[in-house]
Design a protein around this motif. Structure first.
Motif, short mmCIF file in Angstrom:
data_model
loop_
_atom_site.label_atom_id
_atom_site.label_comp_id
_atom_site.label_asym_id
_atom_site.label_seq_id
_atom_site.Cartn_x
_atom_site.Cartn_y
_atom_site.Cartn_z
N ALA A 140 49.86 42.39 48.81
CA ALA A 140 50.49 41.15 48.39
C ALA A 140 51.54 41.38 47.32
N THR A 163 45.48 40.73 49.63
CA THR A 163 44.87 39.49 50.09
C THR A 163 44.12 39.74 51.39
N THR A 164 43.11 38.91 51.61
CA THR A 164 42.41 38.85 52.88
C THR A 164 42.39 37.40 53.31
N ASP A 165 42.86 37.12 54.52
CA ASP A 165 42.90 35.75 55.01
C ASP A 165 41.59 35.38 55.69
N GLN A 214 42.06 31.94 51.52
CA GLN A 214 42.46 33.32 51.21
C GLN A 214 41.67 33.88 50.04
N TRP A 215 41.47 35.19 50.10
CA TRP A 215 40.89 35.98 49.01
C TRP A 215 42.01 36.84 48.43
N ARG A 216 42.18 36.82 47.13
CA ARG A 216 43.19 37.65 46.48
C ARG A 216 42.51 38.59 45.49
N THR A 217 42.89 39.86 45.53
CA THR A 217 42.35 40.88 44.64
C THR A 217 43.47 41.51 43.84
N ASP A 218 43.35 41.48 42.52
CA ASP A 218 44.33 42.08 41.62
C ASP A 218 43.69 43.28 40.92
N GLU A 256 38.32 26.66 44.40
CA GLU A 256 38.70 27.98 43.89
C GLU A 256 37.58 28.55 43.04
N CYS A 276 39.48 38.78 41.04
CA CYS A 276 39.52 38.18 42.37
C CYS A 276 39.63 36.66 42.27
N SER A 313 48.18 44.18 44.22
CA SER A 313 47.41 43.02 44.64
C SER A 313 47.30 43.01 46.16
#
Length: 640
Positions: free
Chosen positions: A522, A511-513, A486-490, A161, A480, A509
């Protein structure tokens, strides 16, 4: 409830850091004239009086075995020479594994030189990979705040991570750095600043944070004072001391919309290059960049690459120093010879992407890569993308082709500049919205530029940008979290920048897988009450600059009256917003808002913006949003 402080030990550690930084920062800074007198006295006596660490500390450009430590000695930060004597000053530095600085793993002495504004850039080597460190500087009996930093994971190492945040556009007079206040409390490995760290104009704003000096800056001393003024902000200092930073610039670090050696003020080339050299030197003096990045006249090689194990590779771009000048038409933008990166940087980027073995490949980029000038109405010929990648289409096409060629690349572009939050799916061919999605772009809003935003929020595509997935007009930063899967953006937004205290929340939020480019919502999408009952039935842009010819008509198509109090009618896609006062729209009734001045009636209201419109800047749309800022309907201008 969103809470970035998940562990008591982490919260305790960050409270220590915040206390250390706040204790060392000055409570207030006097006018530059007073500072100059003190500096002259210091120079005559060759001594330092006062706290030399008023600008805090910072670290940056982390590698697996090294990191850069920065500070600048400036007991009078708004003086021409920072209140320092005209001589070299020895600065002791120390790096340790604990916040009490007991377990020291490295130390030394650096020379703070007057020709570089008594800044120091320590490239500490021989460190352990993926390890947290603490650092401090000392001059005589004065100790700096303690900063925290962290090295990158080893090359090829398995990394589960990475957490980082990115920000941009922090106009000092436009607002308090409430976003940096909350950014400093995040649990991150890294922060990235994407440009417009300072602004070059003389704006004073309305919250007693006026620019120093109070004019457009052009000399080396002017740029130094402006950079130092921004650094005196305690919230920004806290954020710098909390984690290592990667920094790059856009235009306002020198001059608005400059392009390579071209000044938008039409200054002679050599005169502008001399100004650019001064701005670049001041920028280097105030950022945690390696000594090897020291500018050579008007040149500073800023694009660079950082690899975090096998998980992510960050390509930090410079879309300003090598670009061709901006153009004003789509025809000019289609010129295959135009470049935003320059040939050398483009080859470096393409080679890096083609040879990358990282799971995720990140482009830390200044201006939107996604097309933003594709007007839904083919009869409207206006072009508004000259400063973005829109104005450099051949470069964009080549980059998109690289993304499309490798399904394992997982490219994500992070972007600043536009003072709003956006999410875009990057298309293989933006002239065909149904073409393959080859990447994802997350655009972050400003820290403070433009002051408090309207709060308008749109989910899903817009008429002009069917590849858009989100739009929001508030201030803040973007957090991020990257894992192998997965990529998560808040999108973190603050309640206000016009007060020194503000709350922060996650507005959305995405996400990009891995292996599946594009963004997915998300977080829960807010309810949109009465959406189907509100419709824009007619709009018209201004004609020949006559504001009273621009209007939008909204209809209540439902069976019951709607309380329109707090609703927003937005001309020019968020550039000019009319907010309704106490107003009720009856069932089946319409209301027209004219973008000009006049006498209000029951069915016609006037926005009275008191200035020219932005000439239908793209995308040419009108939005209507409810009192929560959620877009209810959108319509495109007809051709004039």
């Amino acid at each position: 409830m969103d809470n970035s402080l998940d562990h008591p030990l982490e919260e305790s550690r960050r409270k220590f850091l915040r206390k250390a930084v706040t204790t060392a920062t000055i409570a207030g800074v006097g006018a530059s004239g007073t500072g100059i007198v003190t500096a002259r006295e210091n120079n005559e006596q060759g001594r330092i009086t006062g706290d030399p660490f008023t600008l805090g500390v910072a670290s940056g450009d982390p590698l697996p075995d090294s990191v850069v430590l920065w500070t600048r000695l400036a007991p009078e930060p708004l003086a021409e020479d920072g209140g320092m004597p005209d001589r070299q000053v020895p600065v002791q530095w120390e790096i340790a594994t604990d916040e009490d600085m007991d377990d020291t793993v490295g130390k030394g002495i650096a020379k703070a030189r007057p020709e570089y504004a008594h800044s120091v850039h320590i490239d500490v080597k021989g460190l352990d990979a993926n390890t947290e460190y603490y650092y401090q500087f000392k001059v005589d009996s004065n100790r700096s705040p303690v900063g925290r930093t962290k090295t990158a994971p080893a090359e090829g190492a398995d990394v589960d991570e990475i957490k980082f945040a990115f920000a941009s556009c922090q106009n000092y007079p436009s607002g308090y750095y409430t976003a940096h206040d909350h950014l400093a409390d995040e649990d991150l490995d890294l922060a990235i600043h994407l440009g417009d760290y300072i602004y070059e104009g003389g704006g004073q704003g309305s919250i007693d944070r006026g620019h120093e000096p109070p004019r457009e800056i052009k000399s080396l001393s002017d740029y130094r004072i402006r950079e130092a003024q921004y650094k005196t902000d305690s919230n920004l200092q806290d954020a710098h001391a909390a984690f290592p930073w990667l920094v790059t610039w856009d235009d306002h670090e020198v001059e608005n919309n400059y392009a390579d050696a071209t000044s938008q003020a039409n200054d002679p080339t050599q005169e502008f290059l001399a100004r650019r050299a001064k701005a670049y030197q001041a920028y280097f003096e105030h950022q945690p960049l390696r000594p090897s990045r020291m500018p050579d006249g008007p040149n500073l090689p800023l694009y660079r690459r950082f690899t975090f194990g096998n998980l992510a590779e960050f390509n930090v771009l410079d879309t300003r120093q090598y670009r061709d000048d901006q153009v004003d038409s789509s025809e000019e933008a289609d010129n295959r010879g135009r470049t935003i990166l320059g040939d050398e940087q483009e080859d470096w980027l393409v080679d890096g992407l083609n040879n990358s073995t990282a799971r995720w490949n990140v482009l830390a980029n200044q201006v939107p890569l996604a097309a933003t000038d594709e007007n839904p109405n083919p009869d409207v010929q206006d072009f508004g993308g000259g400063d973005k990648w829109d104005g450099y289409r051949a470069d964009r096409e080549r980059l998109l082709d690289v993304m499309a060629a490798d399904s394992d690349l997982n490219p994500v572009v992070i972007t600043g500049d536009v003072h709003r939050n956006y999410v875009y799916n990057l298309k293989a061919d933006f002239s065909d919205p149904d073409s393959e999605t080859v990447g994802t772009e997350y655009v972050g809003t400003s820290i403070s530029s433009f002051g408090d935003g309207s709060g308008i929020t749109q989910y899903g595509p817009s008429l002009g940008e069917p590849w858009q997935r989100f739009f929001n007009d508030k201030r803040g930063y973007v957090r991020c979290t990257i894992t192998p899967e997965q990529w998560r953006t808040d999108y973190r937004v603050v309640s206000t920048v016009e007060e020194p205290e503000a709350s922060v929340s996650t507005v959305a939020s995405f996400t990009t897988d891995a292996g599946d480019p594009g963004a997915n919502l998300a977080s829960e999408r807010p309810a949109q009450p009465q959406q189907s009952a509100v419709e824009i039935t007619e709009i018209r842009p201004d004609q020949n600059g006559d504001l009273n010819n621009e209007f939008a008509t909204v209809k209540n198509t439902g069976d019951t009256a709607i309380d329109f109090s707090g609703f927003i009618l937005s001309f020019e896609a968020g550039n000019q917003n009319y907010t309704f006062g106490e107003f009720t729209l009856g069932a089946g009734e319409t209301v027209t808002v004219r973008n000009g001045s006049g006498e209000d009636t029951e069915s016609t209201l006037y926005a009275d913006f008191g200035g020219p419109v932005l000439n239908n800047s793209n995308p040419d749309t009108v939005l209507v949003a409810n009192d929560d800022g959620i877009v209810l309907d959108e319509a495109s201008y007809s051709a004039v």
